[in-house]
Design an enzyme around this catalytic site. Structure first.
Site, PDB file in Angstrom:
ATOM      1  N   THR A  82       0.846  -1.198   0.000  1.00 19.55           N
ATOM      2  CA  THR A  82       0.000   0.000   0.000  1.00 19.55           C
ATOM      3  C   THR A  82       0.877   1.242   0.000  1.00 19.55           C
ATOM      4  OG1 THR A  82      -1.627  -1.220   1.306  1.00 19.55           O
ATOM      5  CG2 THR A  82      -1.884   1.175   1.194  1.00 19.55           C
ATOM      6  N   THR A  83       0.477   2.267  -0.737  1.00 16.61           N
ATOM      7  CA  THR A  83       1.223   3.521  -0.758  1.00 16.61           C
ATOM      8  C   THR A  83       0.393   4.625  -0.096  1.00 16.61           C
ATOM      9  OG1 THR A  83       0.363   4.063  -2.962  1.00 16.61           O
ATOM     10  CG2 THR A  83       2.465   2.885  -2.851  1.00 16.61           C
ATOM     11  N   ASN A 132       6.497  -0.038  -4.796  1.00 20.19           N
ATOM     12  CA  ASN A 132       6.302  -0.854  -5.990  1.00 20.19           C
ATOM     13  C   ASN A 132       7.100  -2.147  -5.846  1.00 20.19           C
ATOM     14  OD1 ASN A 132       6.431  -1.883  -8.742  1.00 20.19           O
ATOM     15  ND2 ASN A 132       5.623   0.095  -9.359  1.00 20.19           N
ATOM     16  N   HIS A 142      -1.486   6.078 -14.245  1.00 15.70           N
ATOM     17  CA  HIS A 142      -2.117   4.895 -13.679  1.00 15.70           C
ATOM     18  C   HIS A 142      -3.611   4.929 -13.978  1.00 15.70           C
ATOM     19  CE1 HIS A 142       1.560   4.344 -11.251  1.00 15.70           C
ATOM     20  NE2 HIS A 142       1.152   3.091 -11.125  1.00 15.70           N
ATOM     21  N   LYS A 186      -6.769   4.693  -8.962  1.00 16.51           N
ATOM     22  CA  LYS A 186      -5.630   4.836  -8.036  1.00 16.51           C
ATOM     23  C   LYS A 186      -5.794   6.134  -7.253  1.00 16.51           C
ATOM     24  CE  LYS A 186      -0.568   4.777  -7.742  1.00 16.51           C
ATOM     25  NZ  LYS A 186      -0.563   3.831  -6.595  1.00 16.51           N
ATOM     26  N   THR A 212       5.727   5.338  -6.257  1.00 14.53           N
ATOM     27  CA  THR A 212       6.910   4.979  -7.049  1.00 14.53           C
ATOM     28  C   THR A 212       7.567   6.220  -7.637  1.00 14.53           C
ATOM     29  OG1 THR A 212       5.943   2.830  -7.601  1.00 14.53           O
ATOM     30  CG2 THR A 212       7.713   3.621  -9.016  1.00 14.53           C
TER      31      THR A 212
END
Length: 224
Positions: A72-73, A98, A131, A135, A142
């Site tokens: 998860t970001t 990533n 993306h 998202k 990244t």
């Protein structure tokens, strides 16, 4: 080895499908509203959820001393408290914006290019990504990692950053350097989520039995 999957969306289902290739049986899959206690007894957990849920999930896994692989970001502003929770519990974490092996090689190439051009003032730099439109974070984790690594390599001039969200694109990241004489472009394009899932499973194999906080680059580029 017993694997807990935290977040049972598209990534979670793909990880479940691929897990046997990496020596894992699925011990539990936990989605929103499920009993988190199911993760107890797992050898490792892979977490792909949302920025809002990730911090609490990581802390719960740490309290259970279940090593966590987190893809998860958008939660890295909480890294200091997460690191403390992991260390206090004697648990382990591998995180990455990533988990694609190719992206992590790409980050190394971008860092090297930035270092080589750090003292060439005629070259300006940009960083761009696209993306799918679902998202939630933009720029992507990244892209932020790429820019961070470029700056750490000594490239202290402005890096123009931009993001696009459209359709169902799995992810493209681009780093470029432009001068009056020429242009250098580095690009990584994902074809599907499979690379991310396989990287996360590779990290899960690696973290079992370890303690501490690691990045995926430690898994790929550090001897065991």
């Amino acid at each position: 080895m017993k694997l807990a999957i935290v977040g049972y969306g598209k990534m979670g289902r793909l990880i479940e499908q691929l897990a046997p290739e990496y020596g894992f049986s699925v011990h539990a899959h936990i989605d929103i509203g499920d009993d988190f206690a199911q993760a107890a007894g797992a050898d490792v957990a892979i977490e792909f959820t949302t920025p809002e849920a990730a911090v609490e999930n990581i802390e719960k896994l740490a309290a259970m001393r279940v090593p966590a692989v987190v893809g998860t970001t958008g939660w890295l502003g909480h890294m200091s408290e997460i690191r403390k929770a992991i260390e206090n519990a004697g648990s382990a974490l591998v995180w990455s914006p990533n988990f694609s092996v190719g992206v992590n090689v790409f980050v190394s190439l971008a860092r090297e290019a930035a270092q080589l051009l750090a003292n060439e003032p005629g070259y300006g730099a940009w960083a761009w990504e696209i993306h799918h439109d679902t998202k939630k974070d933009a720029p992507s984790g990244t892209l932020l990692k790429l820019v961070e690594e470029m700056k750490a390599a000594g490239y202290h001039r402005n890096i123009d950053i931009s993001s696009s969200r459209a359709g169902r694109h799995p992810g493209t990241h681009e780093i470029g350097f432009d001068s009056a004489a020429d242009t250098i472009t580095l690009r990584h394009s994902a074809r599907s989520r499979e690379g991310f899932a396989r990287g996360a499973l590779k990290a899960a194999q690696w973290i079992v039995g370890k303690q501490g906080v690691y990045e995926f680059s430690d898994v790929l580029f550090t001897k065991r």
